[in-house]
Write an enzyme that holds these catalytic residues in place. Sequence first.
Site: not given
Ligand code: CO8
Length: 261
Positions: A67, A113
């Site tokens: 999300a 999910e």
């Molecule tokens: N939300 C918003 N932006 C995101 C997300 C996210 N979940 N994931 C990645 N991005 C963005 C980054 O902020 C970044 O943006 P910017 O270039 O503007 O800084 C861009 O995508 C690229 O990401 P990274 O630079 O971080 O790329 P990396 O290759 O270094 O890392 C990862 C990739 C490991 C996937 C890392 O981006 C990460 O950890 N992301 C978050 C993962 C996470 O915690 N997900 C869980 C979110 S909470 C959730 O999903 C609640 C569930 C709700 C229910 C949904 C029902 C369907």
Amino acid sequence: EKQYEFILTSRPADGVGLITLNRPKALNALSTPLFTELNDAVKAFDDDDGVRAVVLTGSERAFAAGADIKEMKDKQFAEVFKGKFLESWSLLTTVRKPIIAAVSGYALGGGCELALMCDIILASPTAVFGQPEISIGVIPGGGGTQRLAHAIGKSRTMELVLTGRNFSAQEAAEWGVVSRVVGEGEGVVLKEAIELAQVIASKSAIAVQAGKEAVNAAYEHTLNEGLRYERRVFHSLFATKDQKEGMAAFAEKRKPTWSHS
Ligand code: CO8
């Protein structure tokens, strides 16, 4: 096809609808506007007689990285509670037609999910699954605790949900989260998912939808209720032309021609 901002839709093969999540800069982070479009596209394919199976995919790098944390971070309890945040995000679990997830790269949090909401998951060897919500101070909110527990049992689900560690395509296959890991290479998982969708689309649409409904009953009913439900649905298929055609074709040693009626 209708034009959307955060997804793409197409028909890559006869009877097959394809939805591609398309927010590449945010690794397909799932936002409310994205889900509004996804729900609209899923409903449109479900209502379209020309579509008999749907494939949902992301990019090579990410199915969906969860999300949208930036959209969520400042929300308050009263707002998410009263606004029923996430409630409409499971619409795709209510449709009749089978949905196949073709997962490549990150399928984290809501991305994992979302894949679990689909009927079949195919994984690329690059797929990385996980429920990392614990690391940002919350828990899964889109069914992760429930669907993973059903799929892989309590101990593994607890470990994943409480540590937030990722799991590989290989682990997902060993545990039965995905039906299989496809071969390596760009686009392979999507190609295989479309082929699988084509096989499903070549069957009687009514039988396919009945089969999906009966399998899903296994997750909602007791065994006896589920068995009774399956038998009732089986009986009801004798009211279809496709049952007559399918069995006649077998007896006459020819291929059936489905009328989907
Ligand atoms: N939300 C918003 N932006 C995101 C997300 C996210 N979940 N994931 C990645 N991005 C963005 C980054 O902020 C970044 O943006 P910017 O270039 O503007 O800084 C861009 O995508 C690229 O990401 P990274 O630079 O971080 O790329 P990396 O290759 O270094 O890392 C990862 C990739 C490991 C996937 C890392 O981006 C990460 O950890 N992301 C978050 C993962 C996470 O915690 N997900 C869980 C979110 S909470 C959730 O999903 C609640 C569930 C709700 C229910 C949904 C029902 C369907």
